[in-house]
Motif scaffolding. Structure first.
Motif, PDB file in Angstrom:
ATOM      1  N   ARG A  21      59.485 -15.795 -77.531  1.00  0.00           N
ATOM      2  CA  ARG A  21      59.841 -14.441 -77.131  1.00  0.00           C
ATOM      3  C   ARG A  21      58.803 -13.458 -77.631  1.00  0.00           C
ATOM      4  O   ARG A  21      58.141 -13.687 -78.642  1.00  0.00           O
ATOM      5  N   ASP A  22      58.690 -12.371 -76.883  1.00  0.00           N
ATOM      6  CA  ASP A  22      57.829 -11.258 -77.259  1.00  0.00           C
ATOM      7  C   ASP A  22      58.752 -10.069 -77.474  1.00  0.00           C
ATOM      8  O   ASP A  22      59.219  -9.459 -76.502  1.00  0.00           O
ATOM      9  N   ASN A  23      59.040  -9.760 -78.722  1.00  0.00           N
ATOM     10  CA  ASN A  23      60.003  -8.701 -79.015  1.00  0.00           C
ATOM     11  C   ASN A  23      59.507  -7.321 -78.559  1.00  0.00           C
ATOM     12  O   ASN A  23      60.308  -6.463 -78.190  1.00  0.00           O
ATOM     13  N   ALA A  24      58.217  -7.129 -78.563  1.00  0.00           N
ATOM     14  CA  ALA A  24      57.674  -5.832 -78.129  1.00  0.00           C
ATOM     15  C   ALA A  24      57.894  -5.613 -76.635  1.00  0.00           C
ATOM     16  O   ALA A  24      57.990  -4.471 -76.186  1.00  0.00           O
ATOM     17  N   LYS A  25      57.977  -6.716 -75.883  1.00  0.00           N
ATOM     18  CA  LYS A  25      58.167  -6.621 -74.432  1.00  0.00           C
ATOM     19  C   LYS A  25      59.592  -6.947 -74.022  1.00  0.00           C
ATOM     20  O   LYS A  25      59.892  -6.985 -72.823  1.00  0.00           O
ATOM     21  N   ASN A  26      60.468  -7.235 -74.985  1.00  0.00           N
ATOM     22  CA  ASN A  26      61.860  -7.627 -74.677  1.00  0.00           C
ATOM     23  C   ASN A  26      61.888  -8.781 -73.676  1.00  0.00           C
ATOM     24  O   ASN A  26      62.686  -8.780 -72.725  1.00  0.00           O
TER      25      ASN A  26
ATOM     26  N   LEU B 162      68.521  -8.141 -66.862  1.00  0.00           N
ATOM     27  CA  LEU B 162      67.626  -9.258 -67.167  1.00  0.00           C
ATOM     28  C   LEU B 162      67.062  -9.756 -65.845  1.00  0.00           C
ATOM     29  O   LEU B 162      67.829 -10.058 -64.927  1.00  0.00           O
ATOM     30  N   VAL B 163      65.753  -9.847 -65.757  1.00  0.00           N
ATOM     31  CA  VAL B 163      65.100 -10.292 -64.530  1.00  0.00           C
ATOM     32  C   VAL B 163      64.223 -11.485 -64.833  1.00  0.00           C
ATOM     33  O   VAL B 163      63.289 -11.395 -65.636  1.00  0.00           O
TER      34      VAL B 163
ATOM     35  N   ALA C  88      62.615 -10.770 -68.490  1.00  0.00           N
ATOM     36  CA  ALA C  88      62.394  -9.474 -69.118  1.00  0.00           C
ATOM     37  C   ALA C  88      63.683  -8.660 -69.120  1.00  0.00           C
ATOM     38  O   ALA C  88      64.328  -8.519 -68.072  1.00  0.00           O
ATOM     39  N   ALA C  89      64.028  -8.140 -70.271  1.00  0.00           N
ATOM     40  CA  ALA C  89      65.188  -7.258 -70.404  1.00  0.00           C
ATOM     41  C   ALA C  89      64.724  -5.812 -70.301  1.00  0.00           C
ATOM     42  O   ALA C  89      63.702  -5.439 -70.879  1.00  0.00           O
TER      43      ALA C  89
END
Length: 121
Positions: free
Chosen positions: A71-76, A4-5, A23-24
């Motif tokens: 959250r953006d699930n497509a981008k984790n 995770l960053v 971002a994961a």
């Protein structure tokens, strides 16, 4: 391996805004809840906001109406929009996520390295 960053911390004046991102990446099979915690010097780490995979959110009373988690699930990726910031919001903010990796049988907690948010004039 999962990482995770976080990004987006910094110095802001009282009343200002900041947007944190986390971002994961890595061998991710599925992400359940994602959250932001914070820790000020001499205090325990506390939950700021949490969002489920379905978009259900909850907030600490101290940030309700000022902070928004998304959250953006497509981008984790999970975000924390922080408005009307106060000096009491000064802390290191940590991203947290419950992730099932492609290499493991179950979900596990992952943490980012933390990003400093300082609210001061």
């Amino acid at each position: 391996q999962v990482q995770l960053v976080e990004s987006g911390g910094g110095l802001v004046q009282p009343g200002g805004s900041l947007r944190l991102s986390c971002a994961a990446s890595g061998s991710i099979f599925s992400i359940a809840a994602m959250a932001w915690y914070r820790q000020a010097p001499g205090t325990e780490r506390e939950l700021v906001a949490r969002i489920t995979s379905g978009g259900v959110t909850n907030y600490a009373d101290s940030v309700k109406g000022r902070f928004t988690i998304s959250r953006d699930n497509a981008k984790n990726t999970v975000y924390l929009q922080m408005n009307s910031l106060k000096p009491d919001d000064t802390a290191v903010y940590y991203c947290n996520a419950l992730i099932k990796s492609s290499n493991g049988p179950r979900f596990a907690d992952y943490w980012g390295q933390g990003t400093q948010v300082t609210v001061s004039s």
